[in-house]
Every structure is written in structure tokens, then in C-alpha cells.
Design a protein around this motif. Structure first.
Motif, short mmCIF file in Angstrom:
data_model
loop_
_atom_site.label_atom_id
_atom_site.label_comp_id
_atom_site.label_asym_id
_atom_site.label_seq_id
_atom_site.Cartn_x
_atom_site.Cartn_y
_atom_site.Cartn_z
N HIS A 56 0.83 -1.20 0.00
CA HIS A 56 0.00 0.00 0.00
C HIS A 56 0.87 1.26 0.00
O HIS A 56 0.64 2.20 -0.77
CB HIS A 56 -0.92 -0.06 1.23
N HIS A 60 1.38 4.16 -2.99
CA HIS A 60 1.26 5.62 -2.83
C HIS A 60 2.53 6.34 -3.28
O HIS A 60 2.45 7.36 -3.98
CB HIS A 60 0.99 5.97 -1.36
N CYS A 124 -7.33 8.51 1.63
CA CYS A 124 -7.01 7.10 1.40
C CYS A 124 -8.09 6.21 2.00
O CYS A 124 -8.68 6.56 3.03
CB CYS A 124 -5.65 6.83 2.05
N GLY A 125 -8.33 5.06 1.39
CA GLY A 125 -9.40 4.16 1.85
C GLY A 125 -9.02 3.26 3.00
O GLY A 125 -9.88 2.53 3.53
N HIS A 130 -0.34 1.14 6.47
CA HIS A 130 0.84 1.61 5.74
C HIS A 130 2.10 1.20 6.50
O HIS A 130 2.08 1.11 7.74
CB HIS A 130 0.85 3.14 5.62
#
Ligand SMILES: [Zn+2]
Length: 150
Positions: A56, A60, A124-125, A130
Motif C-alpha cells: 500500500h 502511494h 485514502c481508503g 501503511h
């Protein structure tokens, strides 16, 4: 069901060695645009997987660095559900060797990143999922690997 309609299902995943950059597909749109799809494989299929926070964060950071400078006309960077890499879709025909150098530059930017773009709750979902440290580990492994061009 025609499983051969998805080109990546025809790749023999037992015969590749990660890390690699593979020309997965080249599509000509009805208007004549060339669309290139690359397979950016970080870990060996069916042997090693990236955990979701690492993927993830890489998503990004790479989505940002791949677009910086505008060298390539990026359409999308998509994480693979098998957690071994990403698909990158972009306009135009590209030189894989030249792209490899550019991608290594992007991964070096990951190594020196101090924060994660777009990782606030409103951007962000799944903003809690992260890991900058693990993203850096996988970026470092890719750079140090014997990067094949297929
Ligand atoms: Zn996100």
C-alpha cells in the motif's frame, strides 16, 4: 469461460525470476493511441509476498514518483492481488532499458522518503494500513536484485 483472454494468466509463473520488468501487453486504442502495460515484479511468484501495508505504501509512493517530471504519461499503477508486484499502464511505446533506469530512480526516492503522500484519512481508503519501513525494504531488494527485462 475463456481464461486465455487475460494475457497474464498465460505467463508461466514457475519460469520467471524476480525482480523483473516485463512488457505485459501493448494495446492500440481505436483512435490509434499506444498503451503499454508493464509487470513490475518485486517478489518471486508463489515463494515470497509483500504484506499489504508494504504494498500500500509502495503504491502511494510509486504512484507519485512515476508521475513526477512527466517523463512518462502514466495511466495507472495497480497492485497485484497476488501481492508480488504491480501493473503499470502508460501511454506510448517505451524503451524497457530506459524505463528500468527511471524506475530505479523512483525506487531510490522511496528509500529516501520521509512521509507517505495521500495517507491521511480523507485521502485514502485504509489510511492506517501503511508501512514506510517495509516499503523501503522491498524497494531496496528490487534495486539490489538482478533485474531482468522480459
Ligand atoms: Zn491508500
Amino acid at each position: 469461460m475463456n481464461k486465455h483472454i487475460v494475457k497474464s494468466f498465460n505467463l508461466d509463473h514457475t519460469k520467471v525470476a524476480a525482480p523483473f520488468i516485463r512488457l505485459s501487453d501493448k494495446i492500440i486504442s481505436p483512435k490509434g493511441d499506444i498503451i503499454t502495460k508493464l509487470d513490475l515484479r518485486f517478489t518471486q511468484p508463489n515463494k515470497e509476498f509483500m504484506d499489504m501495508p508494504a504494498m500500500h505504501t509502495l503504491e502511494h509512493l510509486l504512484a507519485t514518483f512515476l508521475r513526477e517530471g512527466g517523463k512518462y504519461k502514466i495511466i495507472d499503477l495497480s497492485p497485484m492481488g497476488c501481492q508480488t508486484g504491480f501493473y503499470l499502464t502508460l501511454f506510448d511505446d517505451i524503451d524497457l532499458r530506459e524505463f528500468k533506469e527511471f524506475f530505479i530512480d523512483c525506487l531510490n526516492k522511496v528509500l529516501s522518503a520521509e512521509d507517505i503522500p495521500g495517507a491521511e484519512e480523507k485521502e485514502c481508503g485504509n489510511y492506517k494500513s501503511h508501512s514506510l519501513q517495509k516499503a523501503k525494504e522491498f524497494a531496496g531488494k528490487f534495486i539490489k536484485g538482478n533485474i531482468e527485462l522480459i
